[in-house]
Write a protein that holds these residues in place. Sequence first.
Motif, mmCIF file in Angstrom:
data_model
loop_
_atom_site.group_PDB
_atom_site.id
_atom_site.type_symbol
_atom_site.label_atom_id
_atom_site.label_comp_id
_atom_site.label_asym_id
_atom_site.label_seq_id
_atom_site.Cartn_x
_atom_site.Cartn_y
_atom_site.Cartn_z
ATOM 1 N N PRO A 1 0.900 -1.195 0.010
ATOM 2 C CA PRO A 1 0.131 -0.176 -0.096
ATOM 3 C C PRO A 1 0.752 1.023 0.077
ATOM 4 O O PRO A 1 0.269 2.432 -0.270
ATOM 5 C CB PRO A 1 -0.574 -0.265 0.920
ATOM 6 C CG PRO A 1 -0.088 -1.297 2.290
ATOM 7 C CD PRO A 1 1.378 -1.840 1.113
ATOM 8 N N LEU A 2 1.975 1.220 0.752
ATOM 9 C CA LEU A 2 2.782 2.458 0.455
ATOM 10 C C LEU A 2 3.479 2.948 -0.548
ATOM 11 O O LEU A 2 3.061 3.864 -0.507
ATOM 12 C CB LEU A 2 4.066 1.940 1.194
ATOM 13 C CG LEU A 2 5.167 2.919 1.911
ATOM 14 C CD1 LEU A 2 4.350 4.119 2.534
ATOM 15 C CD2 LEU A 2 6.538 2.412 2.506
ATOM 16 N N LEU A 3 3.665 1.856 -1.816
ATOM 17 C CA LEU A 3 4.388 2.007 -3.072
ATOM 18 C C LEU A 3 3.589 2.111 -3.969
ATOM 19 O O LEU A 3 3.602 2.970 -4.778
ATOM 20 C CB LEU A 3 5.501 1.124 -2.991
ATOM 21 C CG LEU A 3 6.808 0.681 -1.770
ATOM 22 C CD1 LEU A 3 7.880 -0.443 -2.785
ATOM 23 C CD2 LEU A 3 7.558 2.056 -1.804
ATOM 24 N N ALA A 4 2.842 1.571 -3.378
ATOM 25 C CA ALA A 4 1.109 1.217 -4.858
ATOM 26 C C ALA A 4 2.112 0.915 -6.322
ATOM 27 O O ALA A 4 1.814 1.966 -6.497
ATOM 28 C CB ALA A 4 0.679 2.735 -4.722
ATOM 29 N N LEU A 5 2.499 0.640 -6.438
ATOM 30 C CA LEU A 5 2.990 -0.398 -7.884
ATOM 31 C C LEU A 5 2.726 -0.784 -8.502
ATOM 32 O O LEU A 5 1.659 -1.237 -8.408
ATOM 33 C CB LEU A 5 4.537 -0.988 -6.876
ATOM 34 C CG LEU A 5 5.564 -0.553 -6.154
ATOM 35 C CD1 LEU A 5 6.763 -1.892 -6.282
ATOM 36 C CD2 LEU A 5 6.699 0.621 -6.788
ATOM 37 N N PRO A 6 2.587 -0.366 -10.164
ATOM 38 C CA PRO A 6 2.410 -1.348 -11.231
ATOM 39 C C PRO A 6 2.350 -2.421 -11.195
ATOM 40 O O PRO A 6 3.292 -2.529 -10.402
ATOM 41 C CB PRO A 6 3.094 -0.392 -12.153
ATOM 42 C CG PRO A 6 3.769 0.606 -11.736
ATOM 43 C CD PRO A 6 3.907 0.576 -10.321
ATOM 44 N N THR A 7 1.744 -3.217 -11.720
ATOM 45 C CA THR A 7 2.096 -4.605 -11.880
ATOM 46 C C THR A 7 3.104 -5.346 -12.646
ATOM 47 O O THR A 7 4.117 -6.032 -12.046
ATOM 48 C CB THR A 7 0.640 -6.007 -12.341
ATOM 49 O OG1 THR A 7 -0.543 -4.384 -12.385
ATOM 50 C CG2 THR A 7 0.706 -6.527 -12.331
ATOM 51 N N SER A 8 3.628 -3.775 -13.790
ATOM 52 C CA SER A 8 4.990 -4.501 -14.263
ATOM 53 C C SER A 8 5.899 -4.704 -13.812
ATOM 54 O O SER A 8 6.950 -5.165 -13.181
ATOM 55 C CB SER A 8 5.232 -3.455 -15.196
ATOM 56 O OG SER A 8 5.393 -2.323 -14.717
ATOM 57 N N ARG A 9 6.290 -3.794 -12.078
ATOM 58 C CA ARG A 9 6.998 -3.433 -11.500
ATOM 59 C C ARG A 9 6.610 -4.257 -10.148
ATOM 60 O O ARG A 9 7.610 -4.296 -9.232
ATOM 61 C CB ARG A 9 7.129 -2.550 -10.638
ATOM 62 C CG ARG A 9 7.644 -1.575 -11.752
ATOM 63 C CD ARG A 9 8.528 -0.270 -11.583
ATOM 64 N NE ARG A 9 8.993 -0.068 -12.686
ATOM 65 C CZ ARG A 9 8.511 1.632 -12.812
ATOM 66 N NH1 ARG A 9 7.438 2.094 -12.601
ATOM 67 N NH2 ARG A 9 8.581 1.530 -14.054
ATOM 68 N N LEU A 10 5.650 -5.460 -9.819
ATOM 69 C CA LEU A 10 5.824 -6.473 -8.763
ATOM 70 C C LEU A 10 6.601 -7.489 -9.060
ATOM 71 O O LEU A 10 7.409 -7.793 -7.620
ATOM 72 C CB LEU A 10 4.214 -6.869 -8.921
ATOM 73 C CG LEU A 10 3.488 -6.066 -8.154
ATOM 74 C CD1 LEU A 10 2.404 -7.518 -8.346
ATOM 75 C CD2 LEU A 10 3.734 -5.931 -6.885
ATOM 76 N N LEU A 11 7.363 -7.845 -9.490
ATOM 77 C CA LEU A 11 8.342 -9.672 -9.820
ATOM 78 C C LEU A 11 9.971 -8.649 -9.526
ATOM 79 O O LEU A 11 10.269 -8.739 -8.324
ATOM 80 C CB LEU A 11 8.566 -10.109 -10.623
ATOM 81 C CG LEU A 11 7.702 -10.751 -11.500
ATOM 82 C CD1 LEU A 11 7.671 -11.525 -13.056
ATOM 83 C CD2 LEU A 11 6.817 -11.967 -10.298
ATOM 84 N N ALA B 1 9.061 7.709 -0.845
ATOM 85 C CA ALA B 1 9.475 6.322 -0.603
ATOM 86 C C ALA B 1 9.946 5.254 -1.455
ATOM 87 O O ALA B 1 10.297 4.177 -1.405
ATOM 88 C CB ALA B 1 7.633 5.149 -0.118
ATOM 89 N N ARG B 2 9.091 5.495 -2.483
ATOM 90 C CA ARG B 2 9.363 4.782 -3.767
ATOM 91 C C ARG B 2 10.468 5.301 -4.026
ATOM 92 O O ARG B 2 11.976 3.729 -4.349
ATOM 93 C CB ARG B 2 8.811 5.369 -5.111
ATOM 94 C CG ARG B 2 7.124 4.606 -4.438
ATOM 95 C CD ARG B 2 6.746 5.194 -6.454
ATOM 96 N NE ARG B 2 5.212 4.463 -5.978
ATOM 97 C CZ ARG B 2 4.742 5.312 -7.799
ATOM 98 N NH1 ARG B 2 4.500 5.760 -7.849
ATOM 99 N NH2 ARG B 2 3.574 4.587 -7.569
#
Lengths: 104, 260
Positions: free
Chosen positions: B97-107, B130-131
Amino acid sequence: MTALWIAVLLSSVACFALKLAGHLLPRHWLAEPRVARTAALVTVALLAALVAVQTATDGGRLVLDARVPALAVAAVALALRAPFILVVVLAAVTAAGLRLLGMP
Amino acid sequence: MPRVVRVNLADPLRAARRQAVSVSVATGLYGVSFGALSVASGLDVAQTMALSLLLFSGGSQFALIGVVGAGGAVGAAVASAALLGARNALYGAQLAPLLALPTSRLLPAAQLTIDESTAVATAQPTRAAARVGFWWTGAGIWVLWNLFTLVGALAGDRLGDPRRYGLDAAAAAAFLALVWPRLGGPQGRTARLVAAGAVLVALATTPVLPAGVPVLLAAGVAVLVGVLAPALPPTGPVNDDEARPAPADTARGTGEGGTT
């Protein structure tokens, strides 16, 4: 494939899956205080047990040798807020020095 | 690198980056000790590098080589590494929740989710910072940790008998340094009790159980205490319900060589 490679790769997969699960799971699953506290304590217990086994056992036997005073030196260094690498080097130097003097 | 809003936010971003670089250098350096200890416990250079590149979590890496070095079976080694890696799942839950990253960055984000990147990210005042803190710390440590692992592994390969150089004692000291920041302060009381119990269980069962199993049994002590003792305060760097841990927690997690 050797047993060591299997251990390396299985652990890598398991640890990556755990990291990814944290990002994907519904947050409240892991926000339960008891889960967080248990995970923190498991980390402490594993590391403490590894300290004990690495310091005072050899091939399934309990032994007291140069590793014990070396660990005491490491503890003093940690209490004095020495950086990680220095703590590790001081322990190695202590054990190596004591063995040079004839301690097992 | 993440797309960050630079207008009006230059200072927190620069501060995050500076913090990330100093944590990366300090943490990356002790990759030397991991590399040397790993080859001393019987892994070759390629296996050692596979651990730093793929597993990339210092506590789990040290645990795996500790169990393997003591002659433990594959199952015990994997279980120890995975149990120590379990806290990274909690970090991921804090970071999502803190970074709220797009799916492409999850891995890539998942792979870089470790003690230090979490501590730096959660200490920042804004999401953008934070990012920056997360990516710079995670990527910085990954690069330096692997570089210094290689240095240590190549040096350790040439040393010969690890006991002569006290490398067995160095491994014990490494575990002590990893657990040390988790035992301090009034909140560490439960942790100290659990640590003492774990030491007793591990030593008492070592003569009668196969290598690696006493360590796992000691983890059982923690599970019992964690599940059965409802009134105790939380321990360690993981806060139960705060997305951002208190600054004191963060300093402890980054400043004293927390588990990578």
